[in-house]
Design a protein around this motif. Structure first.
Motif, PDB file in Angstrom:
ATOM      1  N   SER A 237       4.654  -3.439  23.822  1.00 35.00           N
ATOM      2  CA  SER A 237       3.746  -3.491  22.794  1.00 35.00           C
ATOM      3  C   SER A 237       3.307  -4.850  22.673  1.00 35.00           C
ATOM      4  CB  SER A 237       4.273  -2.930  21.731  1.00 35.00           C
ATOM      5  OG  SER A 237       3.298  -2.958  20.554  1.00 35.00           O
TER       6      SER A 237
ATOM      7  N   SER B 237      -4.322   0.654  26.639  1.00 36.64           N
ATOM      8  CA  SER B 237      -3.124   1.373  26.284  1.00 36.64           C
ATOM      9  C   SER B 237      -3.143   2.389  27.082  1.00 36.64           C
ATOM     10  CB  SER B 237      -3.254   1.660  24.707  1.00 36.64           C
ATOM     11  OG  SER B 237      -3.314   0.439  24.115  1.00 36.64           O
TER      12      SER B 237
ATOM     13  N   ILE C 289       1.205  -0.317  24.814  1.00 32.93           N
ATOM     14  CA  ILE C 289       0.343  -0.273  23.791  1.00 32.93           C
ATOM     15  C   ILE C 289      -0.110  -1.839  23.414  1.00 32.93           C
ATOM     16  CG2 ILE C 289       0.336   0.106  21.218  1.00 32.93           C
ATOM     17  CD1 ILE C 289       2.535   2.045  21.532  1.00 32.93           C
TER      18      ILE C 289
ATOM     19  N   GLN D  45      -2.096  -3.845  21.017  1.00 32.56           N
ATOM     20  CA  GLN D  45      -2.313  -3.680  19.430  1.00 32.56           C
ATOM     21  C   GLN D  45      -3.775  -4.495  19.176  1.00 32.56           C
ATOM     22  OE1 GLN D  45       0.983  -5.970  18.053  1.00 32.56           O
ATOM     23  NE2 GLN D  45       2.428  -4.600  18.933  1.00 32.56           N
TER      24      GLN D  45
END
Lengths: 116, 113
Positions: free
Chosen positions: B12, B85, B110, B112
């Motif tokens: 992430s 993502s 992922i 952000q």
């Protein structure tokens, strides 16, 4: 551009029933592969066909069979379905051997099979 | 038997970062290596194919490298975006054994916003 077509997209069956999945490769692709992807798993190779002949077998159960027809479409036949057969089934096609190198495999959207 | 390992299993990062996904394989006798993207519950989208004789391939913000002798490949994503993502899968096509691709378990990415 044309892509690999799979039908049906979703299928629900009861245990011990049979199912047939169909795959229509990209035009002029002579090689078809079948893969099974269980929940949270990576795809596992089942079987492949080149020029309408079975090319190789992977982890395909004896309850499953497949063939490639004269128009290059392929069907995966699944009998005596078990709960563990619930998975996403992908078909991929490729132009096969081209220039001495194996080409990209293009995947269809998959058929999601649920066995109850 | 060919085994493909992908590290990390999940990642992430904030939008805009450059990132590297790693793939290793145990048998260097391969024809090619392919990187795929898979969105949740969806099909596999081929991103890049590297033939065994090649060192790298580029497509837009993606660059994949292959070191066949050491059994490694990396996928570099530049200037990551939330739309990147997805789960990224590495797969090899072996010279021996089964005809199909051998996949790694993927890296769940992922980005952000």
């Amino acid at each position: 551009a044309a892509g690999v077509i799979q039908s049906p997209r979703h299928l629900i069956k009861e245990k011990r029933e049979t199912a047939t999945l169909k795959c229509y490769p990209i035009p002029r692709h002579d090689t078809v592969y079948w893969y099974q992807q269980g929940p949270g798993q990576d795809p596992q190779f089942l079987i492949s066909f080149y020029e309408k002949m079975q090319s190789d077998k992977g982890s395909i159960p004896d309850r499953f069979s497949a063939q490639q027809f004269s128009d290059y479409h392929s069907e995966l036949n699944m009998s005596s379905l078990e709960l563990g057969d619930s998975a996403l089934y992908f078909c991929a096609s490729s132009p096969g051997l081209a220039g001495g190198r194996w080409e990209t495999q293009y995947f269809g959207p998959g058929t999601r099979l649920l066995v109850l | 038997k060919q085994e493909v390992t992908q590290i990390p299993a999940a990642l992430s990062v904030p939008e805009g970062e450059n990132l590297v996904l790693n793939c290793s394989f145990t048998d260097s006798a391969i024809y090619n290596l392919q990187w795929f993207r898979q969105d949740p519950g969806k099909g596999l989208t081929s991103l890049l194919l590297i033939q065994s004789s090649q060192r790298e391939q580029t497509s837009g913000r993606l660059n994949a490298s292959l070191d066949k002798s050491s059994g490694r490949s990396t996928l570099y994503i530049a200037a990551s975006q939330p739309g990147d993502s997805a789960t990224y899968l590495c797969a090899v096509y072996g010279e021996g054994g089964a005809d199909g691709l051998t996949f790694g378990k993927g890296t769940h990415l992922i980005i952000q916003p």
